[in-house]
Enzyme design. Sequence first.
Site, PDB file in Angstrom:
ATOM      1  N   SER A  88       0.839  -1.202   0.000  1.00  0.00           N
ATOM      2  CA  SER A  88       0.000   0.000   0.000  1.00  0.00           C
ATOM      3  C   SER A  88       0.869   1.245   0.000  1.00  0.00           C
ATOM      4  CB  SER A  88      -0.859  -0.016   1.270  1.00  0.00           C
ATOM      5  OG  SER A  88      -1.444   1.239   1.484  1.00  0.00           O
ATOM      6  N   TYR A 112      -1.892  -0.419  10.438  1.00  0.00           N
ATOM      7  CA  TYR A 112      -2.173  -1.032   9.129  1.00  0.00           C
ATOM      8  C   TYR A 112      -0.957  -0.878   8.200  1.00  0.00           C
ATOM      9  CZ  TYR A 112      -3.573  -1.137   4.274  1.00  0.00           C
ATOM     10  OH  TYR A 112      -3.594  -1.392   2.925  1.00  0.00           O
ATOM     11  N   LYS A 116       2.106  -3.601   6.491  1.00  0.00           N
ATOM     12  CA  LYS A 116       2.558  -3.702   5.098  1.00  0.00           C
ATOM     13  C   LYS A 116       4.082  -3.548   5.017  1.00  0.00           C
ATOM     14  CE  LYS A 116      -1.452  -4.456   3.420  1.00  0.00           C
ATOM     15  NZ  LYS A 116      -1.780  -5.778   2.866  1.00  0.00           N
TER      16      LYS A 116
HETATM   17  N1  UFG Z   1     -11.990  12.214   2.772  1.00  0.00           N
HETATM   18  C1  UFG Z   1     -12.951  13.181   3.103  1.00  0.00           C
HETATM   19  N2  UFG Z   1     -14.091  12.746   3.701  1.00  0.00           N
HETATM   20  C2  UFG Z   1     -14.334  11.436   3.984  1.00  0.00           C
HETATM   21  C3  UFG Z   1     -13.351  10.468   3.649  1.00  0.00           C
HETATM   22  C4  UFG Z   1     -12.188  10.896   3.034  1.00  0.00           C
HETATM   23  O1  UFG Z   1     -12.757  14.369   2.862  1.00  0.00           O
HETATM   24  O2  UFG Z   1     -15.390  11.129   4.552  1.00  0.00           O
HETATM   25  C5  UFG Z   1     -10.746  12.658   2.111  1.00  0.00           C
HETATM   26  C6  UFG Z   1      -9.512  12.346   2.907  1.00  0.00           C
HETATM   27  O3  UFG Z   1      -9.244  13.382   3.832  1.00  0.00           O
HETATM   28  C7  UFG Z   1      -8.457  12.222   1.796  1.00  0.00           C
HETATM   29  C8  UFG Z   1      -9.246  11.642   0.626  1.00  0.00           C
HETATM   30  O4  UFG Z   1     -10.617  11.940   0.913  1.00  0.00           O
HETATM   31  O5  UFG Z   1      -7.992  13.504   1.435  1.00  0.00           O
HETATM   32  C9  UFG Z   1      -9.096  10.145   0.463  1.00  0.00           C
HETATM   33  O6  UFG Z   1      -9.385   9.517   1.697  1.00  0.00           O
HETATM   34  P1  UFG Z   1      -9.611   7.929   1.805  1.00  0.00           P
HETATM   35  O7  UFG Z   1     -10.001   7.641   3.207  1.00  0.00           O
HETATM   36  O8  UFG Z   1     -10.501   7.456   0.730  1.00  0.00           O
HETATM   37  O9  UFG Z   1      -8.180   7.329   1.485  1.00  0.00           O
HETATM   38  P2  UFG Z   1      -6.775   7.593   2.197  1.00  0.00           P
HETATM   39  O10 UFG Z   1      -5.924   8.315   1.211  1.00  0.00           O
HETATM   40  O11 UFG Z   1      -6.914   8.197   3.522  1.00  0.00           O
HETATM   41  O12 UFG Z   1      -6.299   6.106   2.483  1.00  0.00           O
HETATM   42  C10 UFG Z   1      -6.076   5.208   1.455  1.00  0.00           C
HETATM   43  C11 UFG Z   1      -6.483   3.808   1.888  1.00  0.00           C
HETATM   44  C12 UFG Z   1      -5.593   3.315   2.950  1.00  0.00           C
HETATM   45  C13 UFG Z   1      -4.162   3.477   2.568  1.00  0.00           C
HETATM   46  C14 UFG Z   1      -3.862   4.883   2.125  1.00  0.00           C
HETATM   47  C15 UFG Z   1      -2.477   4.974   1.581  1.00  0.00           C
HETATM   48  O13 UFG Z   1      -7.806   3.806   2.338  1.00  0.00           O
HETATM   49  O14 UFG Z   1      -5.858   1.949   3.153  1.00  0.00           O
HETATM   50  O15 UFG Z   1      -4.745   5.255   1.110  1.00  0.00           O
HETATM   51  O16 UFG Z   1      -2.128   6.270   1.306  1.00  0.00           O
HETATM   52  F1  UFG Z   1      -3.399   3.193   3.617  1.00  0.00           F
END
Ligand code: UFG
Length: 302
Positions: A88, A112, A116
């Site tokens: 990841s 998590y 990895k």
């Molecule tokens: N976001 C919002 N509102 C929400 C959910 C997310 O604004 O309700 C934003 C987050 O702040 C971020 C973007 O949308 O800027 C993406 O968020 P995600 O939760 O979809 O994904 P992440 O980038 O946080 O995490 C993902 C995977 C993880 C992994 C990570 C690696 O979900 O498993 O990428 O960078 F570890």
Amino acid sequence: MKKNPKVSVIMSEYNTPVEKLDLLSKFDIQQVFQQNEIDAVLHFAASKSVNESVKNPLKYYKNNISSMVNLLEVMKDFNVKKFIFSSSAAVYGSTAQQPISELVDTQAMNPYGQTKVIGEDFLNDLYISDNEWSIAVLRYFNPIGAHESGLLGEQPNGTPNNLMPLITQVASKKRRLLYVFGNDYNTIDGTGVRDYIHVVDLAKGHVSAVQKLFSTHGLHTYNLGTGEGYSVLEIINTFEKVNNVDIAYKIVDRRAGDPPICFANPTKAKEELGWSAERTLEDMCRDSWQWEKTLENIILPN
Ligand code: UFG
């Protein structure tokens, strides 16, 4: 040999045998290897919620690490030495180096991501001990979308944490509002930027990696991303436009631990695997919405 009742075998629609088992049982894994001719293993089975891993790290160390040790031990015993690991972008933590190449140091920020990093370290040590192994470590960026048929996709367990399933649930009125975590980052519109990749492109990256394993030994690490970063507001706007729906949202505080920007340099995968992502953000938004509509019409087993 007598069948183990804990390992259930079903045939998929495409006549592929599917054996359902728990990787924490080494005995069950051994049975599958005894009863099938296996040339290579693509290892996807793991828990993947960052939030949950902070609350319950032991579950993550057991589920993601102990199970992988069992699997690798059985593979070694059966002399199966081709392995693909679902890693990841979480291994990079919050790095200032964007786009991120595979050479950037790993520095996971949660249990998590740490599982990895540990998985990658195991594989590295394994390869050093025996260079007949052929291993591909695939570091996924932000997978979204679903198969374009609308028949294959992800069913989130409970309340989703990730952006796209939350957007589709707001679009389908299962949820009233999307909370956008912060609009004061140093990005195009202040909201967080990520490298979203269509799951079908991701799947194709695995096919290319398997082909590579059959032509060479070694341990190879690849970013699987598009190389493009999109902000949360860009995702919302594209989703609304492509699908002709409204997404009600509200800007709230930043989410703890979120890096402002995270996107891949995918050059290595292109040069060495001949793979690059082909699907656009519009495709990802269209297929995610199509899948949400499928979910509304079917009752899926948990
Ligand atoms: N976001 C919002 N509102 C929400 C959910 C997310 O604004 O309700 C934003 C987050 O702040 C971020 C973007 O949308 O800027 C993406 O968020 P995600 O939760 O979809 O994904 P992440 O980038 O946080 O995490 C993902 C995977 C993880 C992994 C990570 C690696 O979900 O498993 O990428 O960078 F570890």
